[in-house]
Structures are given as C-alpha cells and as structure tokens.
Design a protein around this motif. Sequence first.
Motif, PDB file in Angstrom:
ATOM      1  N   ILE A  67     -12.514  -4.026  -0.193  1.00 56.12           N
ATOM      2  CA  ILE A  67     -11.632  -3.332   0.604  1.00 56.12           C
ATOM      3  C   ILE A  67     -10.160  -3.381  -0.236  1.00 56.12           C
ATOM      4  O   ILE A  67      -9.583  -4.491  -0.331  1.00 56.12           O
ATOM      5  CB  ILE A  67     -11.527  -3.577   1.786  1.00 56.12           C
ATOM      6  CG1 ILE A  67     -12.945  -3.350   2.569  1.00 56.12           C
ATOM      7  CG2 ILE A  67     -10.569  -2.698   2.680  1.00 56.12           C
ATOM      8  CD1 ILE A  67     -12.979  -3.755   4.056  1.00 56.12           C
ATOM      9  N   ALA A  68      -9.414  -2.338  -0.293  1.00 51.77           N
ATOM     10  CA  ALA A  68      -8.108  -2.523  -1.198  1.00 51.77           C
ATOM     11  C   ALA A  68      -7.235  -1.675  -0.066  1.00 51.77           C
ATOM     12  O   ALA A  68      -7.562  -0.311   0.244  1.00 51.77           O
ATOM     13  CB  ALA A  68      -8.215  -2.236  -2.529  1.00 51.77           C
ATOM     14  N   VAL A  89      -5.887  13.271  -2.280  1.00 52.39           N
ATOM     15  CA  VAL A  89      -6.300  12.098  -1.419  1.00 52.39           C
ATOM     16  C   VAL A  89      -7.636  12.723  -0.495  1.00 52.39           C
ATOM     17  O   VAL A  89      -8.618  12.006  -0.620  1.00 52.39           O
ATOM     18  CB  VAL A  89      -5.266  11.916  -0.349  1.00 52.39           C
ATOM     19  CG1 VAL A  89      -6.121  10.976   0.988  1.00 52.39           C
ATOM     20  CG2 VAL A  89      -4.156  10.758  -1.047  1.00 52.39           C
ATOM     21  N   GLN A  90      -7.797  13.899  -0.361  1.00 60.97           N
ATOM     22  CA  GLN A  90      -8.653  14.675   0.313  1.00 60.97           C
ATOM     23  C   GLN A  90     -10.019  14.509  -0.505  1.00 60.97           C
ATOM     24  O   GLN A  90     -11.256  14.685  -0.040  1.00 60.97           O
ATOM     25  CB  GLN A  90      -8.365  15.941   0.908  1.00 60.97           C
ATOM     26  CG  GLN A  90      -7.455  16.188   2.042  1.00 60.97           C
ATOM     27  CD  GLN A  90      -7.929  15.364   3.113  1.00 60.97           C
ATOM     28  OE1 GLN A  90      -8.895  15.482   3.425  1.00 60.97           O
ATOM     29  NE2 GLN A  90      -6.903  14.629   3.756  1.00 60.97           N
ATOM     30  N   ARG A  91      -9.825  14.527  -2.055  1.00 67.85           N
ATOM     31  CA  ARG A  91     -10.838  14.644  -2.798  1.00 67.85           C
ATOM     32  C   ARG A  91     -11.478  13.443  -3.208  1.00 67.85           C
ATOM     33  O   ARG A  91     -12.809  13.361  -3.620  1.00 67.85           O
ATOM     34  CB  ARG A  91     -10.536  15.400  -4.033  1.00 67.85           C
ATOM     35  CG  ARG A  91     -10.278  16.896  -3.988  1.00 67.85           C
ATOM     36  CD  ARG A  91      -9.889  17.548  -5.396  1.00 67.85           C
ATOM     37  NE  ARG A  91      -9.155  16.816  -6.021  1.00 67.85           N
ATOM     38  CZ  ARG A  91      -7.746  17.256  -6.282  1.00 67.85           C
ATOM     39  NH1 ARG A  91      -7.115  18.051  -5.492  1.00 67.85           N
ATOM     40  NH2 ARG A  91      -6.956  16.333  -7.260  1.00 67.85           N
ATOM     41  N   GLN A  96     -10.756   5.914   2.740  1.00 65.32           N
ATOM     42  CA  GLN A  96     -11.262   5.991   4.080  1.00 65.32           C
ATOM     43  C   GLN A  96     -10.149   6.704   4.952  1.00 65.32           C
ATOM     44  O   GLN A  96     -10.295   6.910   6.002  1.00 65.32           O
ATOM     45  CB  GLN A  96     -11.572   4.717   4.582  1.00 65.32           C
ATOM     46  CG  GLN A  96     -13.011   4.230   4.135  1.00 65.32           C
ATOM     47  CD  GLN A  96     -13.589   3.116   4.864  1.00 65.32           C
ATOM     48  OE1 GLN A  96     -12.728   2.106   5.090  1.00 65.32           O
ATOM     49  NE2 GLN A  96     -14.917   3.192   5.203  1.00 65.32           N
ATOM     50  N   GLU A  97      -8.853   5.868   4.848  1.00 65.16           N
ATOM     51  CA  GLU A  97      -7.686   6.135   5.446  1.00 65.16           C
ATOM     52  C   GLU A  97      -6.526   6.500   4.646  1.00 65.16           C
ATOM     53  O   GLU A  97      -6.388   5.774   3.664  1.00 65.16           O
ATOM     54  CB  GLU A  97      -7.309   5.165   6.651  1.00 65.16           C
ATOM     55  CG  GLU A  97      -8.473   4.532   7.490  1.00 65.16           C
ATOM     56  CD  GLU A  97      -8.369   3.661   8.326  1.00 65.16           C
ATOM     57  OE1 GLU A  97      -7.129   3.360   8.749  1.00 65.16           O
ATOM     58  OE2 GLU A  97      -9.229   2.839   8.717  1.00 65.16           O
ATOM     59  N   LEU A 109      -3.099   4.018   1.296  1.00 64.73           N
ATOM     60  CA  LEU A 109      -4.303   4.209   1.360  1.00 64.73           C
ATOM     61  C   LEU A 109      -5.200   3.010   1.612  1.00 64.73           C
ATOM     62  O   LEU A 109      -5.225   1.940   0.886  1.00 64.73           O
ATOM     63  CB  LEU A 109      -4.965   4.935   0.148  1.00 64.73           C
ATOM     64  CG  LEU A 109      -4.016   6.155  -0.317  1.00 64.73           C
ATOM     65  CD1 LEU A 109      -4.392   6.445  -1.898  1.00 64.73           C
ATOM     66  CD2 LEU A 109      -3.763   7.373   0.357  1.00 64.73           C
ATOM     67  N   LYS A 110      -6.280   3.076   2.306  1.00 63.96           N
ATOM     68  CA  LYS A 110      -7.302   2.288   2.416  1.00 63.96           C
ATOM     69  C   LYS A 110      -8.534   2.835   1.710  1.00 63.96           C
ATOM     70  O   LYS A 110      -8.910   3.981   2.125  1.00 63.96           O
ATOM     71  CB  LYS A 110      -7.579   2.002   3.874  1.00 63.96           C
ATOM     72  CG  LYS A 110      -8.773   0.886   4.071  1.00 63.96           C
ATOM     73  CD  LYS A 110      -9.057   0.847   5.613  1.00 63.96           C
ATOM     74  CE  LYS A 110     -10.469  -0.023   5.796  1.00 63.96           C
ATOM     75  NZ  LYS A 110     -11.054   0.151   7.044  1.00 63.96           N
TER      76      LYS A 110
END
Length: 160
Positions: A67-68, A89-91, A96-97, A109-110
Amino acid sequence: MISADTFDLKILAALQDDGRLTNQQLADVAGLSASQCSRRRMRLEQEKVISGYHADLAGEALGFNVIAFIHITLATHSPDNARHFRNLVQRVEEVQEAYSLTGDADYLLKVVLRDLKSLSDIVNNVLMPHRSVAHVRSSIVLDRLKETAKLPLKELRQRA
C-alpha cells in the motif's frame, strides 16, 4: 443532511458491522418489527445514506502486499489540467482513493499493489509522464495500525 433518530442509527450501526444481516436480524437489533425496519432501511437507501453493499476483500490474501500513498503536484493549476489528471486517476485501477488537498501537494492517492515493481511502474510509467503532473512523491506503508470505513455514529446518537 437527513435527520436520523435512534432507530435509524441502530440500523446503520448494525449494517456497518455486518451488511449481510437479514431484515429480521436487523429488526431485532433495532428493536423494531420487521416491516418497520424494512421501511426505514428502504428510506435510508433512497436518501443515499446507505450508498451500497459490498464485500471487503483481504488484499494480502490475494497477493496485494504493498500500500502506498502518492502525493501529486500538478504542472499547472487550471481547470483543464485538473480534469486531465482526474480522468487519469479514474482509469488507474490500482488507485483505491484519491483526494484533492490543500497544502504542499495538490492530490493524495492511495494505491494498492502486488509489489514494489508495480509501484515503480505506476510512478514512472503512468503518473510522471502524464502531461498534467509536475511532481510525484510516494510513501510506502510499513504497517497498518487501523483500517475502517465505519462512520462515528456515536456522535450522532448524542444529538438524537
């Protein structure tokens, strides 16, 4: 914001713990009849207080071991550039977030990934080359101290 009484809050708290409760089980927890509980649940769904139901998957069991958090600074602060970044980001399925921020970074961004090579690929081949991005800084999670999607309904109960 909707008004939620004690019964609504009991229903919501129970569903946060177990979204698979039957209507009768939920009614028992809330102290209502099954029909009253069903009507309240439907109202909470229609008012989008309950936005959906899903299964929580154990990422590590599926091989997602990294996880980053990635801080992004945009190249320019224009509506067009922000839209291009949001579309990117949507693509990207690994994100995840994503949050728009105040402060040093424009976005956080997660991401969840299988390994460090996957993180390198996202940073070097997806984010950094994108025309909307000026700066990328990532932090790798060493240990997860707490993870929850539960809302603190206790605060609402005190007001109800």
